[in-house]
Design an enzyme around this catalytic site. Structure first.
Site, PDB file in Angstrom:
ATOM      1  N   LYS A  80       0.825  -1.211   0.000  1.00 26.56           N
ATOM      2  CA  LYS A  80       0.000   0.000   0.000  1.00 26.56           C
ATOM      3  C   LYS A  80       0.860   1.263   0.000  1.00 26.56           C
ATOM      4  O   LYS A  80       2.045   1.221   0.286  1.00 26.56           O
ATOM      5  CB  LYS A  80      -0.963  -0.009   1.199  1.00 26.56           C
ATOM      6  N   ARG A 102      -3.457  -9.886   5.208  1.00 27.62           N
ATOM      7  CA  ARG A 102      -3.851  -9.964   3.786  1.00 27.62           C
ATOM      8  C   ARG A 102      -2.686  -9.453   2.959  1.00 27.62           C
ATOM      9  O   ARG A 102      -2.320  -8.282   3.090  1.00 27.62           O
ATOM     10  CB  ARG A 102      -5.108  -9.114   3.557  1.00 27.62           C
TER      11      ARG A 102
HETATM   12  C1  8Y7 Z   1      -8.012  -4.379   1.940  1.00 19.78           C
HETATM   13  C2  8Y7 Z   1      -9.056  -5.187   1.457  1.00 19.78           C
HETATM   14  C3  8Y7 Z   1      -8.143  -4.093  -0.202  1.00 19.78           C
HETATM   15  C4  8Y7 Z   1      -7.750  -4.392   3.348  1.00 19.78           C
HETATM   16  C5  8Y7 Z   1      -9.553  -5.992   3.542  1.00 19.78           C
HETATM   17  C6  8Y7 Z   1      -5.213  -3.305  -1.752  1.00 19.78           C
HETATM   18  C7  8Y7 Z   1     -10.072  -5.610  -0.770  1.00 19.78           C
HETATM   19  C8  8Y7 Z   1      -6.470  -2.552  -1.756  1.00 19.78           C
HETATM   20  N1  8Y7 Z   1      -7.449  -3.713   0.888  1.00 19.78           N
HETATM   21  N2  8Y7 Z   1      -9.813  -5.980   2.236  1.00 19.78           N
HETATM   22  N3  8Y7 Z   1      -9.127  -4.985   0.111  1.00 19.78           N
HETATM   23  N4  8Y7 Z   1      -8.553  -5.215   4.095  1.00 19.78           N
HETATM   24  N5  8Y7 Z   1     -10.283  -6.765   4.374  1.00 19.78           N
HETATM   25  O1  8Y7 Z   1      -4.149  -2.625  -1.766  1.00 19.78           O
HETATM   26  O2  8Y7 Z   1      -6.900  -3.705   3.891  1.00 19.78           O
HETATM   27  O3  8Y7 Z   1      -5.178  -4.532  -1.766  1.00 19.78           O
HETATM   28  S1  8Y7 Z   1      -7.909  -3.536  -1.834  1.00 19.78           S
END
Ligand code: 8Y7
Length: 277
Positions: A224, A259
């Site tokens: 990020k 994640r």
């Molecule tokens: C997150 C996410 C994204 C996060 C959860 C990226 C879909 C942006 N970020 N879901 N999603 N938490 N639960 O950089 O921080 O992957 S999208």
């Protein structure tokens, strides 16, 4: 029926390891991999890569939530996500989460094998809560301030930590009242979603306040902008070591799920950390 909390507990007792969610973007305009994984062959290769790296969960998403990303129609999101989930569920024994805020996509994904709804809108879309309650799947409730298009323009908080904490507890209470079992709820501060660097920083430094809550915490900081900002680079792909460090630190602060895009790198770092700690 699958419960994410039971899975987390089991894995932690068995291997002393947190749960790792690998990101599978099936978007041509995705956040940080530039849509490298859109052809069927490329998706297959990425699935194998995430699984061999040690992912416990594959998070399948068909709409980029990046500010300014192209809006994806419901039918297009369904066409992208459902066949991929079905394909994975038939071949591999891995937990699948569906990254969507649309109840129709949740429903279709669950019908072909998704066991977790990963909703950046925390089930606030009309009909989303019903899908969660009626299907009995687990849910990840994420904090986000504002709407995708403008959330990064100039986010303002009174006290970001208590705002996020209160929001998450309120959403969790709503879910339980609607009929979602407590052991199927995960919380997530939503790094980068309507948050300036200093908001992300305060949340991360004080992560123990959120990991002390009675629900498992998921942290997603992989590749990020907050990592790129610290490293003073504009390339998200240069942020792998920084992302791995942040994932390890999140786990040391009590996060149960991370994640990540770079599963093998993260799992290796976590294995060494948890063994030698
Ligand atoms: C997150 C996410 C994204 C996060 C959860 C990226 C879909 C942006 N970020 N879901 N999603 N938490 N639960 O950089 O921080 O992957 S999208």
């Amino acid at each position: 029926m699958f419960s994410i909390q039971k899975f987390i507990e089991h894995k932690s007792q068995q291997d002393n390891m947190p749960t790792v969610m690998g990101v599978l973007n099936v978007t041509p305009d995705s956040f940080s991999d530039g849509g490298c994984f859109v052809t069927p062959d490329a998706i297959e290769a990425q699935v194998l890569n995430l699984l061999s790296g040690g992912a416990d969960i594959l998070d399948v998403g068909g709409e980029s939530t990046r500010p300014g990303a192209t809006i994806v129609s419901l039918s297009e999101e369904l066409e992208r996500v459902v066949p991929v989930i079905e394909w994975i569920a038939k071949r591999f024994d891995v937990i699948i989460s569906v990254d969507t805020y649309k109840p129709e996509v949740m429903q279709a994904a669950i019908a072909v094998g998704a066991k977790i709804i990963n909703d950046v809108n925390a089930l606030r879309e009309e009909g989303a809560m019903d899908v969660a309650v009626n299907s009995g799947v687990s849910v990840c409730l994420m904090h986000k301030q504002g709407v995708f298009e403008t959330m990064q323009d100039a986010p303002v908080y009174g006290d970001v930590l208590s705002d996020v904490r209160n929001f998450l507890l309120t959403r969790a209470r709503c879910c339980e009242q609607a009929g979602v079992a407590a052991d199927k709820i995960i919380l997530d501060p939503g790094f980068g979603f309507g948050k300036a660097f200093e908001h992300n920083e305060v949340l991360f430094r004080n992560l123990d306040v959120l990991t002390a809550l009675k629900y498992p915490l998921l942290v997603g900081v992989s590749r990020k902008r907050m990592i790129a900002d610290i490293l003073k680079t504009s390339s998200r792909l240069e942020g792998v070591s920084g992302s791995v460090s942040a994932a390890v630190l999140a786990v040391l602060k009590g996060a149960e799920i991370v994640r990540v895009h770079d599963v093998k790198e993260t799992v290796d770092a976590l294995k060494v950390t948890m063994r030698l700690m």
